[in-house]
Design a protein around this motif. Sequence first.
Motif, short mmCIF file in Angstrom:
data_model
loop_
_atom_site.label_atom_id
_atom_site.label_comp_id
_atom_site.label_asym_id
_atom_site.label_seq_id
_atom_site.Cartn_x
_atom_site.Cartn_y
_atom_site.Cartn_z
N ASP A 87 36.62 -51.97 5.60
CA ASP A 87 37.95 -51.57 5.15
C ASP A 87 38.93 -51.50 6.31
O ASP A 87 40.08 -51.90 6.20
CB ASP A 87 37.87 -50.22 4.44
CG ASP A 87 37.01 -50.31 3.18
OD1 ASP A 87 37.47 -50.87 2.18
OD2 ASP A 87 35.86 -49.83 3.22
N VAL A 88 38.46 -50.98 7.44
CA VAL A 88 39.30 -50.84 8.63
C VAL A 88 38.45 -51.15 9.86
O VAL A 88 37.26 -50.79 9.91
CB VAL A 88 39.86 -49.40 8.77
CG1 VAL A 88 40.83 -49.32 9.96
CG2 VAL A 88 40.54 -48.94 7.50
N VAL A 89 39.05 -51.81 10.85
CA VAL A 89 38.43 -51.95 12.17
C VAL A 89 39.40 -51.39 13.19
O VAL A 89 40.59 -51.72 13.19
CB VAL A 89 38.11 -53.42 12.51
CG1 VAL A 89 37.58 -53.53 13.94
CG2 VAL A 89 37.10 -54.00 11.52
N MET A 90 38.91 -50.51 14.05
CA MET A 90 39.74 -49.91 15.09
C MET A 90 39.21 -50.32 16.46
O MET A 90 38.03 -50.16 16.76
CB MET A 90 39.73 -48.38 14.96
CG MET A 90 40.80 -47.69 15.80
SD MET A 90 40.37 -47.40 17.52
CE MET A 90 39.23 -46.03 17.39
N TYR A 91 40.10 -50.87 17.27
CA TYR A 91 39.77 -51.23 18.65
C TYR A 91 40.15 -50.05 19.54
O TYR A 91 41.32 -49.70 19.68
CB TYR A 91 40.54 -52.47 19.08
CG TYR A 91 40.39 -52.82 20.55
CD1 TYR A 91 39.15 -52.79 21.18
CD2 TYR A 91 41.50 -53.18 21.30
CE1 TYR A 91 39.02 -53.12 22.52
CE2 TYR A 91 41.38 -53.52 22.64
CZ TYR A 91 40.14 -53.48 23.25
OH TYR A 91 40.00 -53.80 24.58
N SER A 92 39.16 -49.44 20.16
CA SER A 92 39.37 -48.15 20.82
C SER A 92 39.66 -48.30 22.30
O SER A 92 38.89 -47.85 23.15
CB SER A 92 38.15 -47.25 20.60
OG SER A 92 38.44 -45.94 21.03
N CYS A 93 40.81 -48.88 22.60
CA CYS A 93 41.29 -48.85 23.99
C CYS A 93 42.81 -48.94 23.97
O CYS A 93 43.37 -49.96 23.54
CB CYS A 93 40.71 -49.99 24.82
SG CYS A 93 41.14 -49.84 26.58
N THR A 94 43.46 -47.88 24.39
CA THR A 94 44.91 -47.81 24.33
C THR A 94 45.56 -48.75 25.34
O THR A 94 46.42 -49.56 24.99
CB THR A 94 45.39 -46.37 24.60
OG1 THR A 94 44.54 -45.44 23.92
CG2 THR A 94 46.82 -46.18 24.13
N SER A 95 45.13 -48.66 26.58
CA SER A 95 45.76 -49.48 27.62
C SER A 95 45.50 -50.96 27.41
O SER A 95 46.38 -51.80 27.66
CB SER A 95 45.28 -49.03 29.00
OG SER A 95 43.87 -48.97 29.06
N ALA A 96 44.31 -51.32 26.93
CA ALA A 96 44.03 -52.74 26.67
C ALA A 96 44.82 -53.25 25.49
O ALA A 96 45.20 -54.43 25.45
CB ALA A 96 42.53 -52.95 26.43
N SER A 97 45.09 -52.39 24.51
CA SER A 97 45.91 -52.82 23.37
C SER A 97 47.31 -53.18 23.84
O SER A 97 47.94 -54.09 23.29
CB SER A 97 45.96 -51.72 22.32
OG SER A 97 44.68 -51.49 21.75
N VAL A 98 47.80 -52.48 24.85
CA VAL A 98 49.09 -52.83 25.43
C VAL A 98 49.01 -54.17 26.16
O VAL A 98 49.85 -55.06 25.96
CB VAL A 98 49.57 -51.73 26.41
CG1 VAL A 98 50.76 -52.21 27.23
CG2 VAL A 98 49.93 -50.47 25.65
N ILE A 99 48.00 -54.32 26.99
CA ILE A 99 47.89 -55.52 27.82
C ILE A 99 47.60 -56.76 26.98
O ILE A 99 48.20 -57.83 27.18
CB ILE A 99 46.80 -55.33 28.89
CG1 ILE A 99 47.15 -54.18 29.84
CG2 ILE A 99 46.57 -56.63 29.67
CD1 ILE A 99 48.42 -54.38 30.63
N ILE A 100 46.67 -56.65 26.04
CA ILE A 100 46.31 -57.79 25.19
C ILE A 100 47.38 -58.02 24.12
O ILE A 100 47.74 -59.16 23.83
CB ILE A 100 44.93 -57.56 24.53
CG1 ILE A 100 43.84 -57.47 25.61
CG2 ILE A 100 44.60 -58.66 23.53
CD1 ILE A 100 42.49 -56.99 25.08
#
Length: 258
Positions: A87-100
């Motif tokens: 139903d949901v997938v969460m990628y657990s990295c805040t700084s990488a979410s910014v960079i990627i």
Amino acid sequence: MQTFDLILASRAPKLDDRPMDKRIGLIILATDHTTEVDFQRIVASERIGVYATRIPYANPVTPENLRAMQPSLTSGAALILPDEPLDVVMYSCTSASVIIGDAEVKAAVRAAKPSAAVVTPTAAAASGLKAFGAKRISVLTPYTIETSKPMADYFLARGFEIARFTCLGLTDDREMARISPDEIVTFARQATAPDSDALFISCTAVRAAGVAAEIEAAIGRPVVTSNVATAWACLRLCGDETVRPGLGRLMTLAYSDQ
């Protein structure tokens, strides 16, 4: 020796469509100490199952090392209950979410889990801040200035003003996980500018979720942390609208993917 018969049942058992009503997949860094603990405490229930996979990550926390995780996102998502929808997938990295990039993370995950809603800490945090009506924010990160600068740019690009941005200068996410809750509260108080509408505490490794309500009481403003924001988004996307003020004000609000 005892003798006995092995008997095959006369029919196969009836099967439920799913063992759990809702499924949340977590893509977690190999070095992460915090996300699974927070999600088991805040999100998992008799109705919602939380299933994690880990992907390679090498410290120190730099833009280059964060970006290096992108090729693992699709294969990591595919390993969570293979060939079954989430139903949901969460990628657990805040700084990488910014960079990627939020959109790039979403595309990589959906290559393996096309029907899943995809949550990143950055997008969830922005939605949480907007849910409060916050425009001028304070930000606390455990990172270096080099790693924090792209995060400041991220929030500025989404229409927020930054009243104060404080970095703790750490480069190892395992050390970020060892910042004591008392220290998180202390630094949060210092990081909150008097003219800010809310405080965002970044990093899924930091144990800020457990003290979000305490920080709100101390600073008199809403607090959004990476793990509270993603837990809130994942719960609401699974239809759980339970109001839980003990986890902070965000857990009393409705979710909108703004």
